[in-house]
Design an enzyme around this catalytic site. Structure first.
Site, mmCIF file in Angstrom:
data_model
loop_
_atom_site.group_PDB
_atom_site.id
_atom_site.type_symbol
_atom_site.label_atom_id
_atom_site.label_comp_id
_atom_site.label_asym_id
_atom_site.label_seq_id
_atom_site.Cartn_x
_atom_site.Cartn_y
_atom_site.Cartn_z
ATOM 1 N NE ARG A 124 -2.075 2.052 3.533
ATOM 2 C CZ ARG A 124 -2.710 2.605 4.574
ATOM 3 N NH1 ARG A 124 -3.952 2.243 4.867
ATOM 4 N NH2 ARG A 124 -2.111 3.479 5.340
ATOM 5 C CE1 TYR B 48 -5.261 6.180 7.708
ATOM 6 C CE2 TYR B 48 -4.896 5.792 5.363
ATOM 7 C CZ TYR B 48 -5.037 5.311 6.652
ATOM 8 O OH TYR B 48 -4.943 3.975 6.888
ATOM 9 C CG ASP C 100 -7.133 3.370 3.313
ATOM 10 O OD1 ASP C 100 -8.241 3.825 2.990
ATOM 11 O OD2 ASP C 100 -6.913 2.812 4.411
ATOM 12 C CG HIS D 168 -8.613 6.639 6.207
ATOM 13 N ND1 HIS D 168 -8.851 7.265 7.396
ATOM 14 C CD2 HIS D 168 -8.255 5.385 6.521
ATOM 15 C CE1 HIS D 168 -8.638 6.420 8.395
ATOM 16 N NE2 HIS D 168 -8.272 5.270 7.887
ATOM 17 C CD GLU E 138 -8.143 0.161 2.837
ATOM 18 O OE1 GLU E 138 -7.149 -0.381 2.314
ATOM 19 O OE2 GLU E 138 -8.249 0.335 4.048
ATOM 20 C CD GLU F 149 -10.087 0.698 7.459
ATOM 21 O OE1 GLU F 149 -9.278 0.126 6.708
ATOM 22 O OE2 GLU F 149 -9.823 1.705 8.107
ATOM 23 N NE ARG G 101 -9.629 -2.461 4.001
ATOM 24 C CZ ARG G 101 -8.556 -2.939 4.665
ATOM 25 N NH1 ARG G 101 -7.981 -4.049 4.292
ATOM 26 N NH2 ARG G 101 -8.112 -2.292 5.716
ATOM 27 C CD GLU H 242 -4.402 -2.780 6.675
ATOM 28 O OE1 GLU H 242 -5.551 -3.048 7.081
ATOM 29 O OE2 GLU H 242 -3.958 -1.626 6.597
ATOM 30 C CD1 TRP I 235 -7.698 11.714 10.211
ATOM 31 C CD2 TRP I 235 -8.141 9.605 10.761
ATOM 32 N NE1 TRP I 235 -6.497 11.033 10.311
ATOM 33 C CE2 TRP I 235 -6.739 9.743 10.637
ATOM 34 C CE3 TRP I 235 -8.671 8.350 11.097
ATOM 35 C CZ2 TRP I 235 -5.848 8.692 10.848
ATOM 36 C CZ3 TRP I 235 -7.800 7.298 11.307
ATOM 37 C CH2 TRP I 235 -6.384 7.479 11.183
HETATM 38 O O1 EZ4 Z 1 -7.051 3.985 10.046
HETATM 39 O O2 EZ4 Z 1 -7.137 0.906 11.824
HETATM 40 O O3 EZ4 Z 1 -6.373 0.266 6.228
HETATM 41 N N1 EZ4 Z 1 -6.127 0.604 7.333
HETATM 42 C C1 EZ4 Z 1 -6.604 1.674 7.955
HETATM 43 C C2 EZ4 Z 1 -6.189 1.859 9.388
HETATM 44 C C3 EZ4 Z 1 -7.229 2.614 10.207
HETATM 45 C C4 EZ4 Z 1 -7.073 2.290 11.657
HETATM 46 C C5 EZ4 Z 1 -8.152 2.971 12.499
HETATM 47 O O4 EZ4 Z 1 -8.132 2.515 13.812
HETATM 48 O O5 EZ4 Z 1 -7.336 2.442 7.371
HETATM 49 O O6 EZ4 Z 1 -4.931 2.503 9.436
HETATM 50 CO CO CO Z 2 -8.093 1.506 5.600
#
Ligand code: EZ4
Ligand code: CO
Length: 402
Positions: A147, A159, A210, A212, A236, A262, A283, A339, A402
């Site tokens: 990643r 992030y 990712d 996020h 992701e 996730e 995920r 992961e 976030w």
């Molecule tokens: O931000 O698990 O793909 N992994 C992620 C992680 C999440 C954390 C949050 O607790 O997006 O880094």
């Molecule tokens: Co993630």
């Protein structure tokens, strides 16, 4: 085999982990992870005040019945706190059943579907060059999937880019730290990262990214389309998924594979995403989605639609979850990738484990159970420290994801 007692172990070897230990009248014990990053003590209370009193005296072999008892019996269904607490019990009971049988957990789940589990590591950097140097070090370590996240010019932080590049740990504040975000800047910059990554490393390694949850569906479609020449393994969390139909719009705009889940806690969070083939990878993992028992149902549904698994495995999921997830990954047919963010040496010492990394893959080992233990004396030396994930604002101050 009767449950005699159970206790919750809270430890902070650099970050907080919550572990449930279930003891039986046969002298065996089972372990389950109950860590919910930034909201840890809510699950501790859920377990200690409400779940453990119901466990004592139950037949430890009745995993399904105990799962239903805790899920239906609470009346208040689903949600991350509830499902993490149920997951801890479920994982500990699967660990116990496998230990009682003298078998590694994957044997109880149907045996091996593969020899080991493909994992992806995390490369990140303040800028593209630093991120790609980090990719090179993962390639050298044998990783086949990586990643990549990098800083965006004009944004002080983003992030996935850590202070410590080896052990990324975002839950760093006694109160939440504040980040600033611009989707425009990010959307213009990210294709350059992957263009340079493919120019330097070719098309052999798998690359992942990712988002996020930071884009709107149409922005995510644009990003996916602009990344198509660089053949991502997946994109992701392109947008929040409370509205599962949001992914339809992304799907219409791009053939970049999509991964999400996730933060999901149950099959109901992803049923439309899977049934309407709006994603390629799901995920959800053991600790936040109701344990092995519920994750098997999610994977079973996903298998009908050629959706494969890509279990969450960040450092806030304890080695107990990693161990359990690896047995699950090894056994199911529609496994995709796992992961793998390495834990610190302090965390590894508190949780001795049988799983091992070699040549870009992890193997769970052949110890009876899930193969992860906890050193309680060592754990006690690291008391709980309140820690929050950051919050994120747009440049005009509006609170964002976030
Ligand atoms: O931000 O698990 O793909 N992994 C992620 C992680 C999440 C954390 C949050 O607790 O997006 O880094
Ligand atoms: Co993630």
């Amino acid at each position: 085999m009767k449950i005699e007692s159970a206790k919750v172990i809270v430890t902070c070897p650099g970050r907080n982990f919550v572990t449930l230990k279930i003891m039986t009248d046969e002298g065996l014990y089972g372990l389950g992870d109950a860590t919910l990053n930034g909201r840890e003590l809510a699950v501790v209370s859920y377990l200690e005040d409400h779940v453990i009193p119901c466990l004592v005296g139950r037949d430890a072999h009745r995993i399904e019945d105990t799962w239903q008892y805790l899920y239906r019996g609470a009346y208040w269904r689903r949600g991350p706190v509830t499902m993490t607490a149920i997951a801890a019990v479920d994982t500990a009971l699967w660990d116990l059943k496998a230990k009682a049988a003298g078998l590694p957990l994957y044997q109880l789940l149907g045996g091996k579907s593969r020899e080991s589990v493909l994992v992806y590591g995390h490369a990140n950097g303040k800028d593209i060059e630093q991120a790609l140097d980090e990719v090179a070090s993962y390639v050298d370590m044998g990783y086949k999937a990586i990643r990549i996240q990098c800083g965006v010019p004009g944004l002080p932080s983003t992030y996935g880019v850590s202070k410590d590049r080896l052990f990324y740990e975002p839950a760093d504040g006694a109160l939440p730290t504040e980040n600033v975000w611009s989707s425009e800047k990010y959307l213009d910059w990210t294709p350059k990262l992957f263009e340079k990554a493919r120019a330097r490393f070719g098309f052999e390694p798998h690359f992942l990214h990712d988002v996020h949850h930071r884009l709107t569906p149409i922005e995510a479609a644009r990003l996916g389309r602009s990344l198509e020449p660089y053949r991502l393994f997946w994109l992701e969390d392109p947008t929040p998924a409370e509205n599962q139909q949001a992914f339809r719009l992304i799907r219409q705009g791009t053939v970049t594979p999509l991964a999400v889940g996730e933060v999901f806690s149950s099959i109901h969070d992803c049923r439309e995403l899977i049934e309407e083939q709006l994603i390629d990878y799901i995920r959800c993992t053991v600790v936040h989605a109701g344990g092995i028992t519920h994750l098997r149902q999610i994977a079973g549904l996903a298998a009908l639609y050629q959706v494969r698994t890509g279990c969450h495995g960040a450092t806030d999921l304890s080695p107990v979850t990693m161990g359990a997830a690896l047995h699950f990954d090894l056994s199911i047919h529609n496994f995709g990738i796992q992961e793998y963010m390495r834990h610190t040496p302090e965390t590894d010492a508190v949780f001795p484990h049988a799983y091992q990394f070699a040549q870009g893959s992890l193997a769970p080992g052949d110890q009876p159970g899930h193969g992860v233990d906890v050193d309680e004396e060592l754990a006690a030396q690291y008391p709980y420290r309140r820690a929050y994930l950051p919050v994120n604002r747009l440049q005009d101050g509006t609170l964002h994801n976030w």
